[in-house]
Design an enzyme around this catalytic site. Structure first.
Site, mmCIF file in Angstrom:
data_model
loop_
_atom_site.group_PDB
_atom_site.id
_atom_site.type_symbol
_atom_site.label_atom_id
_atom_site.label_comp_id
_atom_site.label_asym_id
_atom_site.label_seq_id
_atom_site.Cartn_x
_atom_site.Cartn_y
_atom_site.Cartn_z
ATOM 1 N N SER A 1 0.855 -1.184 0.000
ATOM 2 C CA SER A 1 0.000 0.000 0.000
ATOM 3 C C SER A 1 0.892 1.237 0.000
ATOM 4 O O SER A 1 1.800 1.331 -0.819
ATOM 5 C CB SER A 1 -0.958 -0.044 1.194
ATOM 6 N N HIS B 1 -2.771 -1.298 -3.278
ATOM 7 C CA HIS B 1 -3.881 -0.364 -3.114
ATOM 8 C C HIS B 1 -3.727 0.744 -4.138
ATOM 9 O O HIS B 1 -2.639 1.286 -4.320
ATOM 10 C CB HIS B 1 -3.894 0.216 -1.695
ATOM 11 N N ASP C 1 -4.592 -4.476 6.018
ATOM 12 C CA ASP C 1 -4.854 -5.333 4.869
ATOM 13 C C ASP C 1 -3.577 -6.094 4.505
ATOM 14 O O ASP C 1 -2.501 -5.512 4.413
ATOM 15 C CB ASP C 1 -5.333 -4.502 3.674
#
Length: 189
Positions: A13, A40, A133
């Site tokens: 991310s 992401h 995540d």
């Protein structure tokens, strides 16, 4: 040694673009495994990331379509605003299910589905990022006896994601980006 593994899956991310770009620019051009990237992304920006990664990569980077087969030596980038799953027949599936951990694509979905398909033949790598995540997905890879690498939090732009994974599981290795590159290139030789 690379014959033991069938795929590499990488999640990241915040701050991961530069790490992924570095890995793909230094990985040997004959790398024999498919590399599946779940990063992401901004959901309303359809282009730019793929092109930017392709400019730096020694391997071809593509966004898979639903039901595409996974081919060795290619890099697959989860498309913007779609969850990317690996199916039991070795193909991709795309989904617009609700975001998981505020994210679509969800790193957990991609890593977990890869863990269930590849089991102990998978290398999972979790990079820098700003939420949890990927932590559960890395645990699923470890539970299926895959090889797990978490980026050393000291080398991360944002260390939340690796630290969350380290709370949930014990990876095979904690590595800097340079050590990850060295490890992957050793697999190809």
């Amino acid at each position: 040694m690379f014959l033991k593994y069938k795929a590499v899956v990488i999640g990241g991310s915040a701050g991961s673009f530069s790490v992924v770009s570095k890995i793909l620019s230094k990985i040997d051009s004959g790398f024999p495994l498919p590399v599946i990237l779940c990063l992401h992304r901004l959901k309303h920006v359809r282009s730019g990331l793929l092109e930017s990664i392709n400019l730096k990569s020694n391997l071809e980077v593509i966004e898979p379509h639903d039901k595409d087969s996974i081919v060795p030596g290619k890099v697959y980038l989860a498309p913007s605003n779609y969850h990317l799953f690996i199916e039991y027949d070795g193909s991709f599936s795309l989904s617009t299910e609700e975001p998981l951990n505020h994210s679509r694509p969800s790193i957990d979905h991609t890593l977990s589905s890869a863990a269930y398909f590849y089991r102990d033949k998978l290398i999972g790598i979790l990079l820098t990022g700003a939420n949890k995540d990927g932590a559960k997905g890395m645990k699923d890879i470890a539970d299926k006896k895959g090889f797990t690498i978490v980026q050393d939090p000291a080398t991360c732009d944002v260390d939340t994601m690796p630290k969350m994974a380290l709370r949930l599981m014990t990876p095979s290795k904690v590595m800097s980006p340079d050590e990850i590159i060295q490890y992957l290139n050793q697999l190809a030789r």
